[in-house]
Structure formats: C-alpha cells, structure tokens
Scaffold this active site. Structure first.
Site, PDB file in Angstrom:
ATOM      1  N   ASP A 218       0.869  -1.169   0.000  1.00 56.55           N
ATOM      2  CA  ASP A 218       0.000   0.000   0.000  1.00 56.55           C
ATOM      3  C   ASP A 218       0.908   1.221   0.000  1.00 56.55           C
ATOM      4  O   ASP A 218       1.754   1.364   0.882  1.00 56.55           O
ATOM      5  CB  ASP A 218      -0.886   0.025   1.252  1.00 56.55           C
ATOM      6  CG  ASP A 218      -1.968  -1.050   1.184  1.00 56.55           C
ATOM      7  OD1 ASP A 218      -2.125  -1.669   0.115  1.00 56.55           O
ATOM      8  OD2 ASP A 218      -2.638  -1.275   2.197  1.00 56.55           O
TER       9      ASP A 218
ATOM     10  N   ASP B 131     -13.660  -4.797  -1.991  1.00 54.89           N
ATOM     11  CA  ASP B 131     -13.598  -4.827  -0.527  1.00 54.89           C
ATOM     12  C   ASP B 131     -14.978  -5.200  -0.024  1.00 54.89           C
ATOM     13  O   ASP B 131     -15.955  -4.510  -0.308  1.00 54.89           O
ATOM     14  CB  ASP B 131     -13.210  -3.446   0.022  1.00 54.89           C
ATOM     15  CG  ASP B 131     -11.808  -3.028  -0.415  1.00 54.89           C
ATOM     16  OD1 ASP B 131     -10.989  -3.919  -0.711  1.00 54.89           O
ATOM     17  OD2 ASP B 131     -11.541  -1.819  -0.463  1.00 54.89           O
TER      18      ASP B 131
END
Lengths: 251, 201
Positions: free
Chosen positions: A11, A130
């Site tokens: 990330d 997600d």
C-alpha cells in the site's frame, strides 16, 4: 501444473509503503521500490501496489514510482488506486505496469471494466473488491472501506466477470488486519461461482493460513502485506511449507 | 541492434528493460528504416489479435515485417500476442487474418474446470531445446486467454500443461516465439533471452 501465487501487497501513500490495520492507523513500512526488489529476490510471484491516497496531483509521483519499479523488477506487478479512465490505465501501462486494479471507479461506472478489457485485453484488468459481512449479506465497500454500497459482493463480481474483468482481488474487511486467517468460506463460494482467477486478501497471519486458503477455497493466489513487510513470514519458508502440503508453488 | 516493434500493443517497456539489463542494443520503433537496419526483430504485445493486426496494418508493418523475417530471414522473437500474430488466423474478438508465417490458428481456451485467462507461473515441457538449454528452472509466467494451434507439430518448441498440452513456444528456422513472458520470468526468462541473443553467461 499452474503454481499458486504468493503476492505481497504494498500500500503506497506519498511514495512510501504503509499498511492499515482494518484500513485505519497507517504505519510506515518502507520504500516501495526497495521492498519490491527484495520480494522479487525472495520468490514473490507477483506484486500489487495500491496507491491508497491517489489524488490527481499525485499521479505523476505514482507514474515515476511505477517506472522505477519496472526497471528493477522482472516479475509481473499490478497497480491500483485512482484509476478512473482509459488514459490513467494507459499511462500506467506505458510506465511498465502489467495489470491495473480498479475498484470504486468500476462500481460507479461498470462500463469502465468493459472499456479497459476491450482496449488492453482482459488480462490487464483486475477488479478489486472490498467486502464486509452485514446482516447476513456480503456487501461491497468503497474508498478503502469507508463507504458502504448497496451492491452484494457475489452479484457484483459475477457482473464484473461478464464485463471482462480478468481477475478478482477480493479483500475481506472482516478478516483484514486480524491475522486470524483468510475468509475461506466466502472465497471458496466466489471461486466456485466464476471462471477467472481470484486473489485472496485479508487476514493472513501465519503460514498455515495460506495452506488453508489454497486447500479450502481453491483460490489461485494469496495476498498479504504486513506479515511480509515486518518479516513475520518469509516467502521462501512459506513456499517450502506449501510445497510440503502438496500445493503447487514455484520455488 | 534489436528492433522492438512499437505498434501500440502493450508493455514494450518491460521487454526493453530486460534487453537493457543484458546490454543488448535495442530500439523501440515503428520506423521502417530503423526496422530494416536492425539485425533482430522483436514483436512483443498483449491485447486482442484483431487490434494487433489492425495496428500493424496502420503502420504499414505487415509487408515490411514479412520481408525482414520471411525473405531476409532476420532472427525473430515473438512474445505473447507477438507469438499469436505470426499464425495464419485469429478469432479475438472476431475472425481475422494473421501474419501467416506459421501454419495454424489461434483459438480461445475452452476449459470446463480451469480459469481463463491462464494466468501465473507454470512449468513447461521443452520439445526443442535450442533456446532452453541454459534454463535452470522451467517455470514461466503466462497470461493469456487464447492459445495457438500450429498445423505442424514440428514447429512446437515447448508445451505447458493447462488442462491439456497447450503450445507454450514455437520455433522454426529464424523464428522463435513464446506464449509466456520471458521478460517477466526472472532468471529462467533471462536465460532464454541470453541464449537467443547469443550472450555468453
């Protein structure tokens, strides 16, 4: 035989890697380019970079990072974050990315999946989803989990496959950051439903979790971040362990 | 000098990076003079067959490449879509004539129990060892939804098990091609490129 893939996820925020615990409380985990090269050397099969603060003015920084990753890396890598149109994808492709991952933009405009697949081929298009369990249903969330949608995860993924997504990166928000293992039930269910590869994400804490997700859910790939970044799991050890469990891996 | 053909189909940067790493002189180009001046032609590419042919056509490269590879017999390396395009015919997304240097066609995977695209690292079986002799491992990175069916089995240099023996590599005379991506296959991929470009380890 096709190997199961181990994919460290980086990330990236402001050019540095971070990892959120349940998507909040970001911690610095180092330089993405350096980490990428390390992972490739250790035997990572692919890498995923998610630009978690992709704003318009930061795109240039990301393109530069992609270029330097591409220079140092001879395994495939995927870039996600802030891709909303064909031009974004094209810039990343030209910088050296092998695949792009889209999430919110695809929910807002599903046609984007089809357009990207037609322009660059289905193999280029990873759909990141997600998902969170709410009132007995699996619901798609956006913006790193902050925004709930009305979409059910199963039907959204099926729709995305039909539109031309080449791969699904499925993150269980209920499991992410817990280190208690992947959501094998959901992953297994989705895997049976579609005919494109799934990357399992969310919940990796120890090597057994990887064995479990490949054996129980039958996914193609498993992704993790912090356990790799902080050296809690070393990729060569993980692969030996998988091999001992008769899971096909590239050593 | 290697001419990496630039026809707007995919990740040419990665291929160039691998060549630069091996210190192989190269240029990414669609310029006819530059291609004529090169000793080796490299056709990379990802994406759809029909789009690839259309892009070659728009750049007037079809006849030129045929002349360089089939008449002048320059060494040729095709990667992924660059391997598929040398066949006679493709169907992605509609039926379309290919470069036609190797007899046979490109068809979609029809697999009941396996995912399409065939994506990831897979182990190949080498049938023609010319360019594979220095590979220590045989795992290569694949990413494709279509596969080639050469008419003559002798043209098949390697296969990969994905539900059946899928053609992973083709070789005939000066032509060599891989369905997998050597530039994304770490040391094994570099070993092939070294052997192909005649670099002594």
């Amino acid at each position: 035989m096709l190997s199961k893939r181990i994919i460290p996820c980086l990330d990236v925020k402001d050019g540095r890697t971070v990892k959120g615990i349940n998507f909040v409380d970001l911690r610095d985990a180092g330089d993405p380019v350096e980490l990428a090269a390390q992972y490739a050397k250790q035997g990572a099969d692919e890498l995923v970079f998610l630009d978690i603060t992709a704003t318009h003015e930061r795109r240039k920084t990301m393109i530069e990072m992609v270029k330097s990753v591409a220079r140092q890396l001879n395994i495939p890598f995927t870039i996600g974050g802030g891709i909303t149109e064909i031009a974004d994808a094209e810039a990343l492709l030209n910088a050296g990315a092998d695949k792009i991952s889209i999430n919110s933009a695809a929910v807002k405009n599903p046609q984007l999946i089809e357009d990207l697949a037609k322009t660059f081929g289905v193999q280029f298009v990873v759909l990141a989803v997600d998902t969170k369990h709410i009132n007995g249903k699996n619901i798609v969330h956006l913006n790193g989990g902050r925004l709930i949608t009305e979409l059910e995860t199963e039907s959204w993924i099926k729709q995305a496959e039909n539109l031309g997504a080449g791969e699904i990166l499925l993150t269980s928000m209920d499991h992410d950051g817990t280190k208690q293992g992947f959501d094998c039930d959901l992953l297994g269910k989705i895997n049976k439903m579609i005919n494109i590869p799934i990357i399992a994400s969310g919940g990796a804490g120890k090597t057994e979790h990887f064995t479990e997700v490949f054996q129980k859910a039958g996914v193609d790939a498993a992704l993790a971040a912090s356990v790799f970044h902080y050296g809690e799991i070393l990729i060569p050890d993980l692969k030996q362990e998988l091999k001992r469990n008769n899971i096909p891996v590239r050593i | 000098m290697v001419a990496i053909i630039d026809y707007g189909m995919g990740n040419v940067a990665s291929v160039q990076k691998a060549l630069n790493f091996l210190s192989v002189k190269n240029v990414i180009t669609d310029d006819h003079d530059a291609i004529k001046a090169a000793d080796i032609i490299l056709l990379p590419g990802v994406g759809s067959f029909a789009q690839g042919m259309k892009n070659l056509q728009e750049r007037n490269l079809i006849e030129l490449l045929k002349d360089e590879v089939m008449v002048k017999k320059k060494k040729f390396l095709g990667i992924c879509l660059g391997m598929q395009l040398i066949m006679e015919k493709g169907i992605e997304p509609h039926e379309c004539e290919g470069l036609g240097w190797i007899e046979g066609q490109v068809v979609k995977f029809e697999l009941e129990h396996l995912n399409v695209p065939h994506m990831g690292w897979n182990n190949i079986d080498v049938l023609n060892n010319t360019y594979y002799e220095n590979c220590e491992t045989k795992d290569f990175y694949f990413i494709h939804s279509y596969h080639v069916l050469p008419k003559n089995k002798i043209d098949i240099a390697a296969t990969v098990d994905y539900g059946f023996d899928v053609v992973a590599s083709i070789q005939r005379g000066n032509i060599f091609a891989t369905q997998f991506h050597p530039e994304k296959s770490q040391n094994a991929g570099l070993a092939i490129l070294k052997t192909f470009f005649g670099i002594n380890a």
